[in-house]
Write an enzyme that holds these catalytic residues in place. Structure first.
Site, PDB file in Angstrom:
ATOM      1  N   TYR A   1       0.835  -1.193   0.000  1.00  0.00           N
ATOM      2  CA  TYR A   1       0.000   0.000   0.000  1.00  0.00           C
ATOM      3  C   TYR A   1       0.874   1.248   0.000  1.00  0.00           C
ATOM      4  CZ  TYR A   1      -3.687  -3.267   1.542  1.00  0.00           C
ATOM      5  OH  TYR A   1      -4.572  -4.317   1.653  1.00  0.00           O
TER       6      TYR A   1
ATOM      7  N   HIS B   1      -0.355 -12.021   1.275  1.00  0.00           N
ATOM      8  CA  HIS B   1      -1.363 -11.197   0.595  1.00  0.00           C
ATOM      9  C   HIS B   1      -1.990 -11.913  -0.603  1.00  0.00           C
ATOM     10  CE1 HIS B   1      -2.253  -6.633  -0.135  1.00  0.00           C
ATOM     11  NE2 HIS B   1      -3.339  -7.360  -0.129  1.00  0.00           N
TER      12      HIS B   1
ATOM     13  N   SER C   1     -13.052  -4.891   2.007  1.00  0.00           N
ATOM     14  CA  SER C   1     -14.005  -4.212   1.106  1.00  0.00           C
ATOM     15  C   SER C   1     -15.454  -4.566   1.449  1.00  0.00           C
ATOM     16  CB  SER C   1     -13.711  -4.555  -0.360  1.00  0.00           C
ATOM     17  OG  SER C   1     -12.506  -3.986  -0.787  1.00  0.00           O
ATOM     18  N   PRO C   2     -15.835  -4.497   2.732  1.00  0.00           N
ATOM     19  CA  PRO C   2     -17.211  -4.844   3.094  1.00  0.00           C
ATOM     20  C   PRO C   2     -18.239  -3.839   2.592  1.00  0.00           C
ATOM     21  CG  PRO C   2     -16.088  -3.901   4.975  1.00  0.00           C
ATOM     22  CD  PRO C   2     -15.044  -4.088   3.904  1.00  0.00           C
ATOM     23  N   LEU C   3     -17.752  -2.690   2.108  1.00  0.00           N
ATOM     24  CA  LEU C   3     -18.648  -1.685   1.534  1.00  0.00           C
ATOM     25  C   LEU C   3     -18.534  -1.634   0.012  1.00  0.00           C
ATOM     26  CD1 LEU C   3     -18.169   1.188   4.145  1.00  0.00           C
ATOM     27  CD2 LEU C   3     -20.092  -0.388   3.926  1.00  0.00           C
ATOM     28  N   GLY C   4     -18.032  -2.727  -0.570  1.00  0.00           N
ATOM     29  CA  GLY C   4     -17.946  -2.787  -2.030  1.00  0.00           C
ATOM     30  C   GLY C   4     -17.139  -1.653  -2.620  1.00  0.00           C
ATOM     31  N   ARG C   5     -15.979  -1.347  -2.006  1.00  0.00           N
ATOM     32  CA  ARG C   5     -15.119  -0.244  -2.447  1.00  0.00           C
ATOM     33  C   ARG C   5     -15.881   1.076  -2.487  1.00  0.00           C
ATOM     34  NH1 ARG C   5     -13.637  -4.821  -4.896  1.00  0.00           N
ATOM     35  NH2 ARG C   5     -11.450  -5.419  -4.667  1.00  0.00           N
ATOM     36  N   GLY C   6     -16.808   1.201  -1.554  1.00  0.00           N
ATOM     37  CA  GLY C   6     -17.575   2.438  -1.428  1.00  0.00           C
ATOM     38  C   GLY C   6     -18.879   2.462  -2.198  1.00  0.00           C
ATOM     39  N   PHE C   7     -19.068   1.533  -3.120  1.00  0.00           N
ATOM     40  CA  PHE C   7     -20.286   1.540  -3.933  1.00  0.00           C
ATOM     41  C   PHE C   7     -21.527   1.348  -3.072  1.00  0.00           C
ATOM     42  CE2 PHE C   7     -23.270   0.942  -7.208  1.00  0.00           C
ATOM     43  CZ  PHE C   7     -22.695   1.187  -8.439  1.00  0.00           C
TER      44      PHE C   7
END
Length: 330
Positions: A58, A126, A205-211
């Site tokens: 990262y 990873h 990514s539990p928020l779908g990358r913000g989507f």
């Protein structure tokens, strides 16, 4: 904040972790602010959280330096997770995946130095290196445990057969894989495998990358250099179809008196006490909103409504572009 145990390992972490990736790369990179990111990390810790997630790739090491700076006077209050395996060049170019023993050792030493710590609490591979037997990789990781440089071991985006082989070489505390309302693939084989083996599950990514937050109405809402513009689910017809699904989820959220992101996180939390989501953010207002999901209790009827809208496989488009897909489920 409540805690959850990662499988049978004995490692206990906050029920909701904090993903730090976006603080240093990928999402709206021109808006990176290290001072604000440190304030977010401190606010998370002050709220009772303890589970921070970073990786050597990262920001090509910058994120580990940032996290290390943030926890310098708070090390005892943190369960620190980082990763190795994705190889990047000095300019950020992706050079493949490595898991050979010497690389494992070198990466650990470099991460310890950047983080400014004596030991890493949870060290993940990873991505699985198809050229190196997983027994060799995990064997080298186990040597780090014996040396006191690592406390617990983890894998990320590994296939069930690989997880089983790895667990025979050394106890695995956690598997980290993408999991959310629109990425439910782990339900088929991954979750049953880790539960059988007593391995915890960390959902990135539990928020779908913000989507799934509902904040994007078109791809133009993303900055020109945002990584998500290359993600299939954010493109063309896929975006429009996925937006329709998210709008329906938003209706349920409003009826429950919470935000779409809180509903999405509460859904992940409701899938099992052995699952820990690690939503990422670099903004205090979103951190506060995400932590509010811990107070959202979904009923069986709520879960059934959500499942009717977003059953497994409902999302339109792959979760990664073709090249990145080659490195998952190995």
């Amino acid at each position: 904040m409540t805690e959850r145990q990662l499988g049978k390992s004995g490692l206990r972490v906050s029920a909701e972790g904090l993903g730090c990736m976006g603080m240093s790369e990928f999402y709206d990179p021109k808006q990176m602010d290290d001072a604000e990111s440190i304030r977010v990390i401190h606010a998370y810790l002050d709220a009772g959280g303890n589970f921070l997630d970073t990786a050597d790739m990262y920001g090509v090491g910058r994120n580990e330096v940032l996290v290390g700076k943030a926890i310098r006077d708070r090390r005892g209050a943190v369960v620190l997770a980082t990763k190795f395996g994705n190889v990047r060049g000095p300019s950020g170019e992706f050079l493949g995946v490595r898991g050979d023993p010497q690389y494992v050792r070198d990466c650990c030493e470099a991460s310890l130095k950047r983080l400014g710590v004596d030991a890493i609490d949870l060290y993940y591979q990873h991505r699985v290196d198809p050229k190196t037997p997983i027994e060799d990789t995990v064997g080298a990781m186990a040597d780090l445990v014996k040396a006191g440089k690592v406390r617990y071991l983890g894998l990320s985006e590994a296939a069930p057969a690989t997880i089983r082989r790895a667990a025979k070489a050394h106890p695995i505390a956690a598997l980290q894989t993408e999991f959310s309302l629109w990425s439910r693939e782990p339900e088929e084989a991954i979750l049953p495998t880790v539960r059988e083996l007593g391995i915890g599950f960390v959902a990135y990514s539990p928020l779908g990358r913000g989507f799934l937050t509902g904040q994007f109405r078109s791809v133009d809402d993303l900055p020109p250099d945002d990584y998500r513009r290359n993600a299939p689910r954010f493109q063309g017809d896929n975006f429009r179809k996925n937006l329709q699904l998210v709008e329906k989820v938003g209706e349920i959220a409003r009826a429950r008196g919470c935000s779409p992101s809180q509903l999405a996180l509460a859904w992940v939390l409701a899938q099992g006490e052995d699952i820990v989501p690690i939503p990422g953010t670099k903004r205090l207002k979103y951190l506060e909103e995400n932590l509010g999901a811990l107070d959202v209790s979904l009923t069986a009827d709520d879960l059934a409504q959500v499942d009717a809208i977003l059953p497994a496989g409902a999302a339109s488009g792959d979760r990664y572009h073709a090249q990145a897909l080659k490195a998952i489920d190995q």
